[in-house]
Design an enzyme around this catalytic site. Structure first.
Site, short mmCIF file in Angstrom:
data_model
loop_
_atom_site.label_atom_id
_atom_site.label_comp_id
_atom_site.label_asym_id
_atom_site.label_seq_id
_atom_site.Cartn_x
_atom_site.Cartn_y
_atom_site.Cartn_z
N HIS A 95 -49.94 -30.48 32.15
CA HIS A 95 -49.62 -30.96 30.80
C HIS A 95 -48.63 -30.02 30.12
CE1 HIS A 95 -53.94 -32.50 31.14
NE2 HIS A 95 -53.09 -33.38 31.61
N GLU B 142 -40.02 -40.11 56.31
CA GLU B 142 -40.28 -38.68 56.12
C GLU B 142 -40.78 -38.03 57.39
OE1 GLU B 142 -42.95 -38.40 52.75
OE2 GLU B 142 -44.00 -40.20 53.34
N ASP C 30 -40.83 -33.85 53.06
CA ASP C 30 -41.55 -33.86 54.32
C ASP C 30 -40.63 -33.91 55.52
OD1 ASP C 30 -44.40 -33.68 53.91
OD2 ASP C 30 -44.22 -35.52 52.77
N CYS D 136 -35.90 -39.81 47.75
CA CYS D 136 -36.71 -39.40 46.61
C CYS D 136 -37.29 -37.99 46.77
CB CYS D 136 -37.79 -40.42 46.31
SG CYS D 136 -38.89 -40.73 47.70
C1 PEP Z 1 -41.07 -36.37 50.13
O1 PEP Z 1 -41.77 -36.08 51.12
O2 PEP Z 1 -39.87 -36.07 50.03
C2 PEP Z 1 -41.67 -37.06 48.98
C3 PEP Z 1 -40.94 -37.50 47.98
O3 PEP Z 1 -43.02 -37.21 48.99
P1 PEP Z 1 -44.06 -36.07 48.54
O4 PEP Z 1 -43.28 -34.92 47.98
O5 PEP Z 1 -44.97 -36.73 47.58
O6 PEP Z 1 -44.73 -35.75 49.85
MG MG Z 2 -43.70 -36.91 51.33
#
Ligand code: PEP
Ligand code: MG
Length: 596
Positions: free
Chosen positions: A200, A443, A467, A514
């Protein structure tokens, strides 16, 4: 530490930077004393009275929190106020309330002691996970304990001193209500001993643009009142008692930072289009529905990744379909007409969820029972989530994304589950988007290598570099001893990224990314040149990514991405990119990254 060391110049401490700027001022230290909790054995006839006293303290606590919530909503907006809801919910949590009352009755003890025992038990059962979302739950429990016990004991809540001059607050931790008090005060920076990137405090400090570094161990002991402190929340560094030279370079950094902020803020309302007209989309990553307004504030084109693990981590019960439906519906309605990609649960690995992984020891959790693997072994759990997403798709533009796909069979089975869920909803007469898009995260190296086949089997692919890098290079993303091998720009990783984007396009699909990599200054033009369609980053980073894209010609980015494929080491890639980006990016961005 001996006294002399305490006063030494340029003492550097590391923590988690919230990415909300840099500040320098004198320190105000707040030491928190724990209230002494009495243990009293009650006469049997006093028990009902004690339960009534406990209920009254809950009522007072609720009134206090509601007042704070209203003030925060007025001054900082609804998204910031939303973080107080977690504590309000605890006040009516049957576990906390019923268990405390049971203990008062059975053990004939006073309410303070009973509540303390119940909360302590809950905290211990959460284990010692370092997972930030998990720690947030512990902080909420601790904060609500202090509040209720203070009310039971008739103590006035400990308040944060409000300084007359600009200051840096150094404190063990802050409740959301206390963080809100810093808004509009003379505090220009914050250092805490507890708190993660998603806590938070982090969320609120980003909203307030208050530079903060969290999780700095022993900060309240090592930093002395009145010492000059530099808070660099971009790098997660705190420098205490800086010498003249450090101060000078800090001042330079600060002026560059301010110029950079002014520049990138201009791109918040703009689209992500290169000077030669190539358009991409920039989404936001998040895990709380309260962050949606922040994503909008920073000009995100929707939500590229909504992590759902928190729903599974926050309680020792699995989240019901209705509970999840409310969360996803909330997101869908807020983000409309843009879309939100809801990722099915990715617990396991380092994301510990008591209910699913509690009694399960694994020697190699990252290579073990995680994400879609759990969901396919327990399809009913995954179907509950899919049904909730489908129902919510009736209220806005939602997409489903499966994490950790490593084999085509997994995707095939996961898609079958989506169809089974659609049948269930049809039977129930519930509405949903029949054409909901279903995608996967790439990933795991096998998924990148098989990306052509996988692309044929789904509607979109989003590359999860956090990942993908660790699995490609066999280097644990959280282990500092192998951090030098965890190389984001290693050509082995870049080739897998490129292969995935190309496969998606050959099958007429779009590809996003992402992982954190999507927000790195050197990576943005490179990914652009590789043909990436969607970048998804933390909300506060959206304007930076848009600024870079608006300055970098697509034709040049393509040439650059081709060139990079010739290299074999990360060092070569970074030095090449660092030179090339200077030709196109404004100096405010490059200078800051170089100094940074
Ligand atoms: C990633 O692996 O890049 C991803 C966005 O997932 P997380 O960080 O939640 O494993
Ligand atoms: Mg991931």
């Amino acid at each position: 530490m001996i006294a002399e060391e305490h006063n030494a110049k340029n003492r550097e401490y590391r923590g988690i930077g919230t990415g909300s700027g840099i500040a320098m001022a004198k320190a105000v230290i707040v030491h928190r004393g724990e209230a002494v909790i009495p243990v009293i054995t009650l006469e049997p006839e006093k028990i009902e009275q004690e339960i009534a006293r406990f209920r009254e303290s809950l009522f007072i606590s609720r009134e206090q929190l509601l007042k704070i919530r209203a003030t925060v909503a007025k001054t900082m907006g609804e998204e910031a106020a939303g973080v107080i809801d977690a504590q309000l919910m605890l006040l009516s949590d049957p576990f906390l309330v019923d268990e405390t009352e049971k203990l008062i009755k059975l053990k004939r003890v006073n309410a303070e002691h009973a509540l303390d025992t119940v909360i302590q038990g809950a905290i211990e059962s959460l284990g010692e996970s370092k997972d930030p979302t998990f720690q947030d739950r512990v902080h909420d429990l601790n904060d609500i304990r202090s509040r209720i016990i203070s009310n039971l004991l008739g103590l006035k809540g400990q308040t944060i001193p409000m300084p007359e001059e600009e200051s840096i607050l150094v404190i063990s931790h802050l409740a959301p209500s206390e963080t809100a008090q810093l808004f509009g005060s003379k505090y220009v920076g914050l250092v805490t001993e507890i708190g993660g990137f998603t806590s938070h405090i982090a969320i609120m400090s980003r909203t307030m643009n208050l530079p903060a570094v969290l999780g700095v161990e022993n900060a309240t002991e090592d930093i002395k009142r009145g010492e000059e402190v530099i808070v660099n929340s971009m790098k997660g560094i705190v420098i205490v008692n800086p010498d003249e030279e450090t101060e000078k370079s800090y001042n330079k950094l600060k002026s560059i930072y301010i110029k950079r902020r002014k520049l990138i803020e201009k791109y918040i309302p703009k689209k992500a289009v290169t000077p030669d007209g190539h358009k991409v989309s920039v989404g936001a990553n998040m895990e709380l529905p309260e962050e949606v307004p922040m994503a909008k504030h920073f000009g995100a084109d929707g939500i590229g990744l909504f992590r759902t693990e928190l729903l599974y981590m926050k309680s020792d019960k699995l989240p019901s379909e209705d509970e999840q439906f409310e969360v996803y519906k909330n997101i869908a309605s807020q983000i409309k007409p843009d879309s939100a990609i809801i990722r099915t649960f990715d617990v396991g690995g380092d994301k510990f969820a008591g209910i699913l992984t509690h009694h399960h020891y694994e020697p190699n959790p990252f290579l073990g029972w995680r994400a879609i693997r759990i969901g396919l072994e327990y399809p009913e759990i995954l179907k509950t989530q899919i049904c909730a997403i489908l129902r919510a798709s009736n209220f806005g533009n939602l997409k489903i994304m499966f994490p950790m796909i490593s084999l085509p069979e997994e995707l095939k089975r996961a898609r079958e589950l989506v169809e089974e869920c659609k049948d269930i909803l049809r039977e129930r007469g519930e509405k949903f988007n029949e054409k909901i898009e279903v995608g996967i995260m790439v990933e795991v190296p096998s998924a990148a290598i098989l990306s052509r086949k996988l692309a044929e089997m789904c509607d979109f692919m989003s590359i999860g570099t956090n990942d993908l890098i660790q699995y490609t290079l066999a280097a644990d993303r959280g282990n500092p001893r192998v951090a030098h091998i965890y190389q984001s720009y290693q050509p082995a990783v870049l080739k897998l990224i490129k292969m995935t984007i190309d496969s998606a396009h050959l099958e007429g699909r779009w590809a996003g990314l992402c992982g954190e990599f999507a927000g790195y200054v050197l990576a943005v033009p490179l990914l652009l040149g590789m043909g990436l369609d969607e970048f998804s980053v933390v909300p506060a980073r959206v304007p930076l990514v848009k600024t870079i894209i608006n300055h970098f010609p697509y034709s040049e980015a393509r040439v650059m991405a081709e060139e990079v494929m010739q290299f074999t080491t990360e060092e070569e890639v970074i030095s090449y990119l660092s030179e090339r980006v200077k030709e196109f990016l404004p100096k405010e961005i490059i200078e800051f990254e170089v100094i940074d």
